[in-house]
Design an enzyme around this catalytic site. Structure first.
Site, short mmCIF file in Angstrom:
data_model
loop_
_atom_site.label_atom_id
_atom_site.label_comp_id
_atom_site.label_asym_id
_atom_site.label_seq_id
_atom_site.Cartn_x
_atom_site.Cartn_y
_atom_site.Cartn_z
N GLU A 1 -8.07 -20.99 -9.99
CA GLU A 1 -9.30 -20.68 -10.67
C GLU A 1 -9.49 -21.18 -12.06
O GLU A 1 -8.65 -22.08 -12.44
CB GLU A 1 -9.17 -18.99 -10.92
CG GLU A 1 -8.58 -18.28 -9.92
CD GLU A 1 -9.50 -17.13 -9.03
OE1 GLU A 1 -10.57 -17.24 -9.56
OE2 GLU A 1 -9.16 -16.97 -8.18
N ILE B 1 -1.23 -14.52 7.04
CA ILE B 1 0.23 -13.99 7.66
C ILE B 1 0.35 -12.65 7.91
O ILE B 1 0.10 -12.11 6.66
CB ILE B 1 1.44 -14.44 6.70
CG1 ILE B 1 1.29 -15.85 6.18
CG2 ILE B 1 2.75 -14.34 7.25
CD1 ILE B 1 2.05 -16.30 4.99
N GLY C 1 -7.82 -17.96 1.12
CA GLY C 1 -8.82 -18.90 1.90
C GLY C 1 -9.63 -17.70 2.74
O GLY C 1 -9.22 -16.68 3.19
N LYS D 1 1.56 -8.62 -5.55
CA LYS D 1 2.07 -8.75 -4.13
C LYS D 1 3.62 -8.35 -4.00
O LYS D 1 3.51 -7.46 -2.99
CB LYS D 1 1.98 -10.05 -3.66
CG LYS D 1 0.27 -10.72 -3.56
CD LYS D 1 0.46 -12.05 -3.54
CE LYS D 1 -1.15 -12.45 -3.56
NZ LYS D 1 -1.36 -13.82 -3.61
N ASP E 1 0.06 -12.49 -10.25
CA ASP E 1 -0.40 -12.29 -8.87
C ASP E 1 0.61 -12.06 -8.09
O ASP E 1 0.66 -11.12 -7.15
CB ASP E 1 -1.25 -13.56 -8.69
CG ASP E 1 -1.80 -13.49 -7.06
OD1 ASP E 1 -2.71 -12.84 -6.89
OD2 ASP E 1 -1.24 -14.03 -6.26
N GLY F 1 -9.56 -26.65 -5.57
CA GLY F 1 -10.07 -25.33 -5.07
C GLY F 1 -8.66 -24.51 -4.83
O GLY F 1 -9.08 -23.28 -4.27
N LYS G 1 -5.26 -7.11 -3.84
CA LYS G 1 -3.68 -6.85 -3.88
C LYS G 1 -3.61 -6.09 -5.29
O LYS G 1 -2.69 -5.24 -5.73
CB LYS G 1 -3.04 -7.97 -3.92
CG LYS G 1 -3.37 -9.20 -5.10
CD LYS G 1 -4.11 -10.39 -4.26
CE LYS G 1 -4.58 -11.34 -5.23
NZ LYS G 1 -5.16 -12.01 -4.37
#
Lengths: 431, 431
Positions: free
Chosen positions: B191, B137, B303, B206, B202, B188, B106
């Protein structure tokens, strides 16, 4: 240079008119995005007296479907007649004449799809049906293309807007079924004859299509166990609520290597599940794939402009295929493969059981005794003190996982008790 | 006859390995569905010591990216290196060499997309990025193809899983930000350096991609107002809850003919809105189109296997394009068009304002006075009796729609009061 695709529409009712509106009003946007000019060339309907709220200046109008089929300039025919006949004959004729067809007709695809896909294949054309399930939600595309890398493990669809509207009003506002249905009719979310919607048949048509796509072969609509929402009372919705559930009419797809478990029935969905938040006339399909995990697709399941939006997305896809000169490499549904289904008797569920009994001592023990005899274990019970008009009191039981067959037998046995009223309701829990 | 598409992967980290898994394990399903055999020919990574949990027997392994670019048999290169460099150089080189590229990156698309789409166009190849937003998705496909008939009116995205996980834990379990972040790191979902996630960067990457697609031209990432969730306290989440809201980090797109209103910030979403039910690390994008109305797309935003699922859907699309021998007729993002954005100062919002003041008489009146002076009208106020550790009490105000500029000035003026602590928090309400 801009390419041109000529479109014909048969059936200028609500949805056909919506398609005309998009092609006429959204032409510049479509051309910018796709490099193609979509021309609405000809529209066919028997009635040209009615005012449709769309300006058809420059569009050819006709009453004879053959005008579309025999016009060599028409690339794609949109069928928005609805129902099986004459839609079936028209679509078949169009495919045989080498025309690509786009339809919103779920009954047609569910019941006659096998014949029609064979016809399309034989003539090297495409039959597209994005609008047939979930109205404006791009659910067919998402399933067929977006999730193409996945074996589909489960699908749970709220795909009948009428039923979902009624259930939402019953849940939120305590209305009984009849009052909620009347309101849905007044507000335009239910037909004068609502049988297909509240009886589950419409959801089963759509499930047939989703399941055929997911499983890659045809599913026999008539083999799907279907139960509607007409037996639900305000009391049941409230009991479910007290247990932490929302009742939704779900179309269910559960994969196993042996057979598919498909059904349509009212289902107690946990209140914190995303499907429980899908309200009013809206639709959603919750899909679990083996690689992607859980996804959900939500939106308007019907209506003029949402349905037309889906049809036009099919037109754009077909334009691409037409311009590439090759058929799509991803087949829609393989008409030569039949997929086996479990019968309801073969599967297990958690159950909600509601019955009315006379208010006498020892009754619950006797009912529990019957369930125990059929190896059905109870997880919760509610027995209310308040009497109904006829001295009967409601008892509601939730069970652990049990076989449908055992539960049917237990219900028959319970009905034998002289103190039990015959109107026993069995619902199923989400799993 | 079955067609073959040869795939190369550069970057065999978590996501690259996921793509390899699907290509190797799901080959039969893909071939049945698409008529194409996807062959994983070559994988490139610097580290071949690490155990990846995938059997690469029969797959060529290499450490030099040039092996992919110079192999005439490779049809598509999957870039799963991540970050800007060396990914940018690699993708550019691959496109220039006439290879189609699929990426999940991204930051790369948001920051370098314009250059890369020009490169792709110049060489008649495709650059695909379904996995770059919303993980598994199929949101890019839905927006680009499923909703192609619609002008996009609004989009509201929960598209950073880390932030959503933290906010869910704060809302449901009363954790403060630091505790929720630590838990996200342990599980998890965050980060070691979470700045890009919790700071909103982030989500802004996107949003840049979604907005560029929806608006049909490039959006400048640096012009998007961005605010993260690091200033939120458990107290704020609770106040919001009491007012009937859930705080979500939203990426917002609001169309107007003049400019786009894009931003990323924590937002008070009404508790009964479907977005409020999107919890934990999951993602969703709520999209309103002018014809389709309201839709929502929900699923795992990150994931290994969800991201790989999206990448493989791009591979399948590209296979179709490669086999048709023509470029896709629907362009991805037009690199020659720039889209203008409103600055935050130019827009209006409803606000949540939280401040701490000394517990003295007449304070609320003075604060309300300042707001009134800037034409900001208050819709609700809560002032708690309980004192903080330092004798300051929290006051929370919700306002009616007001300009950002006026609110900034009002906050500056309120900070002048000697009885007000400097840590004033301004949040925005969903509209």
């Amino acid at each position: 240079m801009e390419k041109v695709i000529n479109v014909g529409i048969v059936g200028m009712g609500v949805v056909g008119t919506g398609v005309a509106k998009i092609l006429l009003n959204q032409g510049r946007l479509l051309s910018e995005r796709t490099g193609t000019r979509f021309v609405l060339k000809t529209v066919v309907d028997l009635d040209w007296e009615r005012e449709r709220g769309v300006d058809l200046t420059g569009v050819q109008t006709a009453t004879d479907f053959e005008v579309l089929v025999t016009d060599p300039e028409i690339d794609i025919i949109v069928e928005t007649v609805g129902g099986i006949e004459p839609a079936f004959t028209m679509v078949r004729r169009a495919l045989a004449a080498g025309k690509h067809v786009v339809t919103a007709n779920k009954a047609l695809i569910a019941l006659k799809g096998q014949t029609l896909f064979r016809e399309a294949q034989a003539h090297g054309v495409e039959l597209r049906f994005e609008a047939s399930v979930g109205g404006g939600i791009p659910i067919i595309k998402s399933l067929r293309e977006g999730l193409v890398a996945n074996k589909i493990i489960n699908m749970y669809g709220i795909i009948n807007g009428t039923s979902n509207y009624i259930l939402t009003r019953m849940h939120r506002d305590g209305l009984d079924f009849d009052a909620a249905l009347r309101e849905a009719q007044t507000r335009g979310f239910a037909e004068a004859d609502p049988t297909l919607d509240v009886g589950g048949g419409d959801a089963a048509h759509k499930l047939t299509i989703l399941a055929s796509l997911a499983a890659g072969g045809f599913v026999d609509f008539n083999a799907i166990p279907v139960e509607g929402i007409t037996e639900l009372t305000a009391l049941d919705i409230n009991f479910a609520k007290d247990f932490g559930y929302v009742v939704k009419l779900l179309a269910i797809y559960r994969f196993s290597e042996e057979k598919l478990d498909l059904r349509v029935h009212p289902t107690l969905v946990p209140g914190d599940h995303l499907l429980a938040a899908v309200n009013n006339e809206l639709n959603a399909v919750f899909i679990t794939g083996d690689y992607v995990g859980d996804t959900m697709f939500y939106g308007p399941g019907a209506g003029q402009t949402p349905t037309a939006s889906a049809i036009v997305s099919d037109l754009v896809d077909l334009a691409q295929i037409i311009q590439s000169g090759k058929p799509a490499s991803i087949p829609t549904i393989n008409p030569e493969k039949q997929v086996a289904l479990f019968s309801l008797e073969e599967i297990t569920n958690r159950f909600y059981l509601r019955l009315f009994t006379l208010d006498q001592p020892g009754i619950l023990a006797q009912i529990a005794g019957v369930l125990g005899r059929y190896a059905i274990s109870i997880s919760s019970v509610v027995q209310l003190e308040t009497h109904g008009e006829d001295n009967y009191v409601p008892i509601v039981l939730l069970t652990h996982e049990a076989s449908e067959k055992a539960m049917s037998k237990a219900i028959m046995a319970i009905k034998e008790f002289p103190f039990v009223r015959p109107d026993i309701l069995r619902l199923r829990l989400f799993k």
